[in-house]
Design a protein around this motif. Structure first.
Motif, mmCIF file in Angstrom:
data_model
loop_
_atom_site.group_PDB
_atom_site.id
_atom_site.type_symbol
_atom_site.label_atom_id
_atom_site.label_comp_id
_atom_site.label_asym_id
_atom_site.label_seq_id
_atom_site.Cartn_x
_atom_site.Cartn_y
_atom_site.Cartn_z
ATOM 1 N N ILE A 105 39.695 40.641 41.307
ATOM 2 C CA ILE A 105 40.734 39.719 41.404
ATOM 3 C C ILE A 105 40.236 38.827 40.385
ATOM 4 O O ILE A 105 38.829 38.451 40.646
ATOM 5 C CB ILE A 105 40.414 39.245 42.593
ATOM 6 C CG1 ILE A 105 41.301 40.375 43.993
ATOM 7 C CG2 ILE A 105 41.453 37.742 42.993
ATOM 8 C CD1 ILE A 105 42.695 40.851 43.939
ATOM 9 N N VAL A 139 44.257 40.369 37.654
ATOM 10 C CA VAL A 139 43.768 41.114 38.496
ATOM 11 C C VAL A 139 43.305 42.369 37.694
ATOM 12 O O VAL A 139 43.720 42.672 36.518
ATOM 13 C CB VAL A 139 44.800 41.512 39.779
ATOM 14 C CG1 VAL A 139 45.983 42.003 39.274
ATOM 15 C CG2 VAL A 139 44.023 43.007 40.328
ATOM 16 N N GLY A 162 50.680 44.901 41.642
ATOM 17 C CA GLY A 162 49.451 46.633 41.387
ATOM 18 C C GLY A 162 50.300 47.195 39.863
ATOM 19 O O GLY A 162 50.951 46.906 39.447
ATOM 20 N N VAL A 185 39.643 47.144 42.410
ATOM 21 C CA VAL A 185 39.535 46.301 42.125
ATOM 22 C C VAL A 185 38.968 45.170 41.702
ATOM 23 O O VAL A 185 38.536 44.898 43.202
ATOM 24 C CB VAL A 185 40.982 45.898 42.941
ATOM 25 C CG1 VAL A 185 41.428 45.138 42.927
ATOM 26 C CG2 VAL A 185 42.433 47.636 43.676
ATOM 27 N N THR A 195 42.416 46.801 37.826
ATOM 28 C CA THR A 195 42.557 47.646 38.608
ATOM 29 C C THR A 195 41.930 48.455 37.692
ATOM 30 O O THR A 195 42.385 49.056 36.734
ATOM 31 C CB THR A 195 43.789 48.131 39.017
ATOM 32 O OG1 THR A 195 44.672 48.597 38.460
ATOM 33 C CG2 THR A 195 44.448 47.025 40.304
ATOM 34 N N ILE A 223 51.614 40.321 46.637
ATOM 35 C CA ILE A 223 51.056 41.194 46.627
ATOM 36 C C ILE A 223 52.012 42.707 46.033
ATOM 37 O O ILE A 223 52.882 43.034 46.885
ATOM 38 C CB ILE A 223 49.696 42.078 46.548
ATOM 39 C CG1 ILE A 223 48.583 41.196 47.086
ATOM 40 C CG2 ILE A 223 49.459 42.995 45.811
ATOM 41 C CD1 ILE A 223 47.424 41.415 47.588
ATOM 42 N N MET A 272 43.466 46.056 47.457
ATOM 43 C CA MET A 272 43.434 44.835 47.064
ATOM 44 C C MET A 272 43.872 43.557 47.816
ATOM 45 O O MET A 272 43.454 42.320 48.042
ATOM 46 C CB MET A 272 45.349 44.668 45.901
ATOM 47 C CG MET A 272 44.631 45.252 44.763
ATOM 48 S SD MET A 272 46.739 45.309 43.908
ATOM 49 C CE MET A 272 46.896 43.541 42.985
#
Length: 215
Positions: A44, A30, A9, A42, A32, A55, A73
């Motif tokens: 992926i 990923v 994240g 988000v 964001t 994560i 996520m």
């Protein structure tokens, strides 16, 4: 490592990179971002079908945004057919709100636990929970890791006169951890008693400690 993927994240990318490097892996792709109305988006960037997904997202900084990002996520990986999703949360958000200490007060830590479960998390890894009973808020496995071994190692390697030091807890809640560290080092300990007129505002602090050890 087969069937394992690690995603980061936005809360602490440096930590995520260090974890991946230690495991000899690359972080998953990923993206964001935020829409103009500040909703979190988000994406992926690779397949997670049948994978064991981890994560890494800590509850620091912009706590609410980071928590929402983590939930999205987890859900994104789960509905993309990930075999298992583990949330690695070194600093658990809302952990200090773990009990009903006055009328009409929420138990926000329980709410966060419910949100993580509903989003699709299969397993939680966290560290030094504010209160260990938070583990009981979950219906999924929770591993609460302890920083004490690393703290002891750091003190012995970086503080020359550690044998004459005193370990101090900033409040009564940390007294158990502090006494454990002090006992392992065989040094004195103390704690700070805080008196509050209202939440998050300290009115008075008193240092509480014992006599020096001998022998």
């Amino acid at each position: 490592m087969p069937n394992i993927k690690i995603f980061s994240g936005s809360s602490h990318r440096e930590l995520s990179h260090k974890i991946a490097d230690r495991l000899g892996m690359e972080l998953g792709k990923v993206v964001t971002k935020k829409f103009s109305n500040q909703e979190t988006c988000v994406e992926i960037g690779e397949s997670v079908r049948g994978e064991d997904v981890y994560i890494v997202q800590s509850g620091c900084g912009e706590i609410n945004d980071n928590l929402m990002e983590l939930l999205i996520m987890i859900n994104a990986c789960k509905i993309a057919s990930a075999s298992r999703v583990t949330a690695v949360i070194p600093c658990f958000p809302y952990a200090r709100q773990d009990k009903k200490d006055k009328s009409r007060a929420p138990i926000s830590a329980k709410l966060v636990a419910n949100m993580l479960s509903v989003s699709g998390a299969d397993h939680i890894i966290t560290m030094d929970l504010h209160a260990s009973q938070i583990q009981g808020f979950f219906d999924i496995p929770v591993d609460n890791l302890y920083a004490e071994p690393a703290v002891l190692k750091w003190i012995k390697e970086n503080i020359a006169e550690w044998k004459t030091c005193t370990i101090v807890s900033p409040d009564a809640g940390g007294a158990k951890r502090v006494t454990s560290i002090a006992d392992r080092l065989n040094v004195d300990f103390a704690l700070i008693h805080k008196e509050r007129k209202r939440a998050n505002e300290v009115d008075r602090m008193v240092l509480v400690g014992g006599t020096s050890r001998t022998g």
